[in-house]
Design a protein around this motif. Structure first.
Motif, PDB file in Angstrom:
ATOM      1  N   SER A  43       0.835  -1.198   0.000  1.00 11.69           N
ATOM      2  CA  SER A  43       0.000   0.000   0.000  1.00 11.69           C
ATOM      3  C   SER A  43       0.874   1.253   0.000  1.00 11.69           C
ATOM      4  O   SER A  43       2.033   1.230   0.430  1.00 11.69           O
ATOM      5  CB  SER A  43      -0.936   0.012   1.201  1.00 11.69           C
ATOM      6  OG  SER A  43      -0.205   0.093   2.404  1.00 11.69           O
ATOM      7  N   LEU A  44       0.290   2.346  -0.496  1.00 15.30           N
ATOM      8  CA  LEU A  44       0.950   3.648  -0.543  1.00 15.30           C
ATOM      9  C   LEU A  44      -0.071   4.726  -0.243  1.00 15.30           C
ATOM     10  O   LEU A  44      -1.275   4.526  -0.438  1.00 15.30           O
ATOM     11  CB  LEU A  44       1.526   3.922  -1.948  1.00 15.30           C
ATOM     12  CG  LEU A  44       2.729   3.121  -2.431  1.00 15.30           C
ATOM     13  CD1 LEU A  44       2.929   3.363  -3.923  1.00 15.30           C
ATOM     14  CD2 LEU A  44       3.978   3.521  -1.663  1.00 15.30           C
ATOM     15  N   THR A  45       0.415   5.872   0.205  1.00 14.62           N
ATOM     16  CA  THR A  45      -0.443   7.052   0.305  1.00 14.62           C
ATOM     17  C   THR A  45      -0.109   7.972  -0.876  1.00 14.62           C
ATOM     18  O   THR A  45       0.981   7.887  -1.459  1.00 14.62           O
ATOM     19  CB  THR A  45      -0.206   7.818   1.614  1.00 14.62           C
ATOM     20  OG1 THR A  45       1.131   8.346   1.614  1.00 14.62           O
ATOM     21  CG2 THR A  45      -0.393   6.894   2.822  1.00 14.62           C
ATOM     22  N   TRP A  46      -1.027   8.867  -1.205  1.00 15.05           N
ATOM     23  CA  TRP A  46      -0.735   9.810  -2.286  1.00 15.05           C
ATOM     24  C   TRP A  46       0.427  10.744  -1.938  1.00 15.05           C
ATOM     25  O   TRP A  46       1.256  11.045  -2.816  1.00 15.05           O
ATOM     26  CB  TRP A  46      -1.983  10.596  -2.683  1.00 15.05           C
ATOM     27  CG  TRP A  46      -2.797   9.865  -3.707  1.00 15.05           C
ATOM     28  CD1 TRP A  46      -4.091   9.455  -3.610  1.00 15.05           C
ATOM     29  CD2 TRP A  46      -2.346   9.431  -5.002  1.00 15.05           C
ATOM     30  NE1 TRP A  46      -4.483   8.786  -4.742  1.00 15.05           N
ATOM     31  CE2 TRP A  46      -3.433   8.761  -5.617  1.00 15.05           C
ATOM     32  CE3 TRP A  46      -1.141   9.532  -5.692  1.00 15.05           C
ATOM     33  CZ2 TRP A  46      -3.334   8.209  -6.895  1.00 15.05           C
ATOM     34  CZ3 TRP A  46      -1.037   8.971  -6.971  1.00 15.05           C
ATOM     35  CH2 TRP A  46      -2.129   8.323  -7.554  1.00 15.05           C
ATOM     36  N   GLN A 102       3.113   9.989  -0.391  1.00 14.13           N
ATOM     37  CA  GLN A 102       4.303   9.213  -0.729  1.00 14.13           C
ATOM     38  C   GLN A 102       4.506   9.126  -2.239  1.00 14.13           C
ATOM     39  O   GLN A 102       5.604   9.332  -2.758  1.00 14.13           O
ATOM     40  CB  GLN A 102       4.175   7.785  -0.178  1.00 14.13           C
ATOM     41  CG  GLN A 102       4.378   7.631   1.309  1.00 14.13           C
ATOM     42  CD  GLN A 102       4.187   6.187   1.726  1.00 14.13           C
ATOM     43  OE1 GLN A 102       3.120   5.607   1.504  1.00 14.13           O
ATOM     44  NE2 GLN A 102       5.219   5.603   2.317  1.00 14.13           N
ATOM     45  N   VAL A 146      -3.284   2.233  -3.578  1.00 10.61           N
ATOM     46  CA  VAL A 146      -3.030   3.632  -3.252  1.00 10.61           C
ATOM     47  C   VAL A 146      -4.312   4.220  -2.680  1.00 10.61           C
ATOM     48  O   VAL A 146      -5.276   4.490  -3.402  1.00 10.61           O
ATOM     49  CB  VAL A 146      -2.580   4.434  -4.488  1.00 10.61           C
ATOM     50  CG1 VAL A 146      -2.197   5.858  -4.074  1.00 10.61           C
ATOM     51  CG2 VAL A 146      -1.421   3.750  -5.188  1.00 10.61           C
ATOM     52  N   GLU A 147      -4.343   4.327  -1.356  1.00  9.28           N
ATOM     53  CA  GLU A 147      -5.519   4.827  -0.647  1.00  9.28           C
ATOM     54  C   GLU A 147      -6.793   4.131  -1.122  1.00  9.28           C
ATOM     55  O   GLU A 147      -7.811   4.751  -1.430  1.00  9.28           O
ATOM     56  CB  GLU A 147      -5.601   6.346  -0.776  1.00  9.28           C
ATOM     57  CG  GLU A 147      -4.390   7.038  -0.155  1.00  9.28           C
ATOM     58  CD  GLU A 147      -4.493   8.548  -0.085  1.00  9.28           C
ATOM     59  OE1 GLU A 147      -5.546   9.097  -0.459  1.00  9.28           O
ATOM     60  OE2 GLU A 147      -3.512   9.178   0.365  1.00  9.28           O
ATOM     61  N   GLN A 203       7.648   3.117  -1.139  1.00 10.53           N
ATOM     62  CA  GLN A 203       7.147   2.878   0.212  1.00 10.53           C
ATOM     63  C   GLN A 203       8.019   3.535   1.273  1.00 10.53           C
ATOM     64  O   GLN A 203       7.542   3.791   2.384  1.00 10.53           O
ATOM     65  CB  GLN A 203       7.035   1.375   0.455  1.00 10.53           C
ATOM     66  CG  GLN A 203       5.924   0.728  -0.364  1.00 10.53           C
ATOM     67  CD  GLN A 203       5.856  -0.780  -0.177  1.00 10.53           C
ATOM     68  OE1 GLN A 203       6.888  -1.448  -0.091  1.00 10.53           O
ATOM     69  NE2 GLN A 203       4.648  -1.315  -0.124  1.00 10.53           N
ATOM     70  N   TYR A 254      -6.122  14.263  -6.880  1.00 14.10           N
ATOM     71  CA  TYR A 254      -5.032  14.128  -5.915  1.00 14.10           C
ATOM     72  C   TYR A 254      -3.849  15.028  -6.289  1.00 14.10           C
ATOM     73  O   TYR A 254      -2.950  15.246  -5.483  1.00 14.10           O
ATOM     74  CB  TYR A 254      -4.575  12.664  -5.804  1.00 14.10           C
ATOM     75  CG  TYR A 254      -4.105  12.050  -7.101  1.00 14.10           C
ATOM     76  CD1 TYR A 254      -2.785  12.181  -7.522  1.00 14.10           C
ATOM     77  CD2 TYR A 254      -4.983  11.338  -7.915  1.00 14.10           C
ATOM     78  CE1 TYR A 254      -2.354  11.624  -8.709  1.00 14.10           C
ATOM     79  CE2 TYR A 254      -4.564  10.778  -9.106  1.00 14.10           C
ATOM     80  CZ  TYR A 254      -3.250  10.927  -9.500  1.00 14.10           C
ATOM     81  OH  TYR A 254      -2.834  10.372 -10.685  1.00 14.10           O
TER      82      TYR A 254
END
Length: 360
Positions: free
Chosen positions: A3-6, A8, A255-256, A271, A298
């Motif tokens: 998983s990733l956040t925007w 990042q 991603v989110e 990551q 985003y």
């Protein structure tokens, strides 16, 4: 699935696109890293390269295009003019050519040429440009008409010139040559690019272009890639097949909450990213915005999209803070005027404004 956040992902894009930190790469390597630079407005293409260099090089784009011949200027993604790295340009063109919109009756009615006539035009243009000498629009039209002996094609070329040239560009028949005064010229990529290798098969081309796109604008879905390539008009089955050919080179990451592709080799770096706090002023039509698309909330807040994506396809110069578009700017009377809709740190913004003033 990782998983990733925007924050990042955007910090990673900023790093990959020589925005945080800036780099010292020449024009051809910046163009390669960005998966092409839109060149509909020549000054915007030059600025897109210069803002990514700690010490911008004088005439960097012009030298790469006309002296070193490592860049190619031609119609590519979304039917718009782009700068492409010469050794990979054939892949971009081959993938654009899969659209084949000239086979649709609606296109033929609008622009007056059948696929057979388009092939005649292409063959005549290839013959005319075969000696390596650039031709203006008028010169090339006259030679096409002379070689085909068709007065009707003269009429067709007179009314739909720009649209008719795009398939020829995608077939590798022609590209932009050096300007002759204020007149555009055309030449053959085989004569312009040193070591031109022609157009690869579509599957091979897809691998090259998808790697380049995800290396600059990942993570992304196949639909995001297609919006960037063809404005979302590729055949779904063909699009899925292109991504499938990359196999283990791709990894799906969330991603989110949304599954997206990344290049497997880039995942660990993504990551490990911390959100960026950098402030950058980017010119109009910059790849950081175009790669995501102005509809990507985003990057471009939905409530401010109209300030970025203007009438007649104009994409405004933008202020980027922390990977998101936080405002727009314009050069007026020798000064840069910023209109921000988010809080942007004053010190970094002033420094960036001073830097851009020297470039514009």
């Amino acid at each position: 699935m990782g998983s990733l956040t925007w924050p990042q992902a955007l910090a990673w894009r900023m790093r990959r696109q020589f925005l945080d930190p800036m780099g010292d790469a020449p024009a051809v390597e910046i163009t390669r890293r960005l998966a092409g630079v839109q060149a509909q407005v020549a000054s915007a293409a030059g600025l897109a390269v210069a803002v990514r260099q700690v010490a911008p090089r004088d005439r960097d784009v012009g030298k790469a295009l006309w002296d070193e011949r490592t860049l190619l200027k031609t119609w590519a993604m979304r039917g718009t003019l782009h700068l492409l790295p010469g050794d990979e340009a054939g892949a971009y063109l081959a993938l654009c050519a899969t659209l084949r919109h000239w086979e649709k009756p609606s296109w033929q009615r609008a622009f007056g040429a059948t696929p057979a006539e388009l092939e005649l035009i292409a063959a005549a243009a290839a013959d005319a440009l075969g000696d390596g000498s650039p031709r203006t629009r008028e010169e090339l039209t006259a030679e096409i008409v002379e070689r085909t002996g068709s007065g009707r094609l003269a009429e067709v070329l007179g009314s739909g010139w720009g649209t008719l040239l795009k398939p020829l560009a995608w077939w590798g028949v022609l590209c932009h040559g050096p300007s002759r005064g204020n007149r555009v010229t055309f030449t053959a990529p085989a004569h312009h690019v040193l070591g031109w290798r022609g157009l690869p098969p579509a599957e091979e081309a897809a691998g090259t272009v998808i790697r380049a796109f995800l290396g600059a604008h990942g993570p992304a879905t196949a639909e995001m890639f297609d919006a960037w390539l063809t404005r979302g008009t590729s055949r779904r089955k063909e699009l899925r097949g292109w991504f499938a050919t990359l196999g283990d080179e791709l990894t799906v990451v969330e991603v989110e909450g949304v599954p997206m592709y990344v290049l497997t080799d880039h995942l660990a770096e993504m990551q490990a990213m911390e959100p960026s706090s950098a402030v950058r002023l980017l010119g109009g039509f910059d790849q950081y915005v175009l790669g995501a698309g102005t509809g990507a909330s985003y990057v471009v807040p939905a409530e401010h999209r109209a300030k970025v994506s203007r009438q007649a396809g104009w994409i405004s110069p933008v202020v980027v803070h922390g990977g998101r578009v936080a405002g727009v700017w314009a050069a007026k009377d020798g000064a840069i005027e910023v209109t921000a809709w988010e809080d942007v740190p004053g010190g970094p913004l002033a420094a960036e404004t001073e830097r851009l003033s020297a470039l514009v």
